[in-house]
Motif scaffolding. Structure first.
Motif, PDB file in Angstrom:
ATOM      1  N   HIS A 183       3.132 -34.102  13.161  1.00 16.06           N
ATOM      2  CA  HIS A 183       3.276 -32.769  12.610  1.00 16.06           C
ATOM      3  C   HIS A 183       4.694 -32.164  12.797  1.00 16.06           C
ATOM      4  O   HIS A 183       5.297 -32.736  13.831  1.00 16.06           O
ATOM      5  N   PRO A 184       5.006 -31.033  12.382  1.00 12.10           N
ATOM      6  CA  PRO A 184       6.340 -30.455  12.870  1.00 12.10           C
ATOM      7  C   PRO A 184       6.510 -30.316  14.003  1.00 12.10           C
ATOM      8  O   PRO A 184       5.342 -29.979  14.765  1.00 12.10           O
ATOM      9  N   ALA A 185       7.690 -29.885  14.504  1.00 15.12           N
ATOM     10  CA  ALA A 185       7.801 -29.576  16.268  1.00 15.12           C
ATOM     11  C   ALA A 185       6.956 -28.540  16.639  1.00 15.12           C
ATOM     12  O   ALA A 185       7.042 -27.554  15.761  1.00 15.12           O
ATOM     13  N   GLY A 186       6.404 -28.590  17.730  1.00 14.41           N
ATOM     14  CA  GLY A 186       5.870 -27.485  18.566  1.00 14.41           C
ATOM     15  C   GLY A 186       4.257 -27.359  18.035  1.00 14.41           C
ATOM     16  O   GLY A 186       3.507 -26.551  18.464  1.00 14.41           O
ATOM     17  N   VAL A 187       3.869 -28.303  16.980  1.00  9.76           N
ATOM     18  CA  VAL A 187       2.327 -28.344  16.629  1.00  9.76           C
ATOM     19  C   VAL A 187       1.403 -28.777  17.769  1.00  9.76           C
ATOM     20  O   VAL A 187       1.848 -29.787  18.225  1.00  9.76           O
TER      21      VAL A 187
END
Length: 195
Positions: free
Chosen positions: A135-139
């Motif tokens: 998933h995108p960064a920080g998920v």
């Protein structure tokens, strides 16, 4: 019901929502971000024809494909599914998505100024394994197990929990879900920070 031979050849849909509606949502998100069909297909690691088929509603994507596309669009999966995606009230029929091992029922989507939270009831089929794309960064993903034993988390550092256990991991790398001898019943909370 349409009598279309192409429909008979397709595998069951990865989700219970209308493929054409989901396709329109994918196209709108892609165009809103100024990304060409070719560029999104390349970034998501899928064929251009596959993405075109998704956008027109003639292809049934896997859960893994939907995650690959939403990851590159920078949105949570819930942005494509059900009334929540269209800003409409929740209906009595929850959206269900299917992957290689996981069946997930979208229960609720919560938004706050910093993040979107998606709450799913999931079942991981006994003896099955699924790898989800990054998933995108920080998920982050948060899994609470109610029944069975699950191995989940980053592919290279998976975690294990049984009934009553809780797992948390950064989901910005490929991650896996696998059940032991029995089906796993769990709650999955996915937190996607706002960009």
């Amino acid at each position: 019901m349409r009598n279309d031979s192409r429909m008979a050849e397709q595998p069951p849909s990865a989700f219970s929502d209308d493929p054409a509606v989901v396709g329109r949502r994918i196209r709108a998100l892609r165009e809103e971000r100024g990304i060409s069909l070719s560029a999104l297909a390349r970034r998501a690691g899928i064929g251009k024809a596959t993405l075109s088929g998704l956008e027109t509603g003639v292809r049934n994507p896997t859960l893994e494909t939907l995650y690959a596309v939403t990851g590159q669009l920078g949105v949570p999966l819930a942005a494509l599914l059900g009334p929540q995606a269209a800003g409409q009230p929740q209906t009595d029929a929850p959206v269900v998505v299917h992957g290689a091992a996981v069946e997930a029922t979208l229960l609720e989507v919560f938004d706050d100024p910093d993040a979107t939270y998606e709450l799913y009831r999931i079942r991981v089929r006994a003896g099955a394994t699924q790898v989800s794309p990054a998933h995108p960064a920080g998920v982050t993903e948060h899994l609470t197990v109610f029944r069975g034993e699950v191995t989940a988390g980053p592919v290279d550092a998976s975690l294990r929990a049984s009934a009553g256990g809780y797992l948390r991991w950064a989901a910005d790398t490929p991650h896996t879900y696998a059940a032991g001898a029995d089906d796993v019943e769990a709650a999955l909370l996915i937190r996607t920070p706002r960009r």
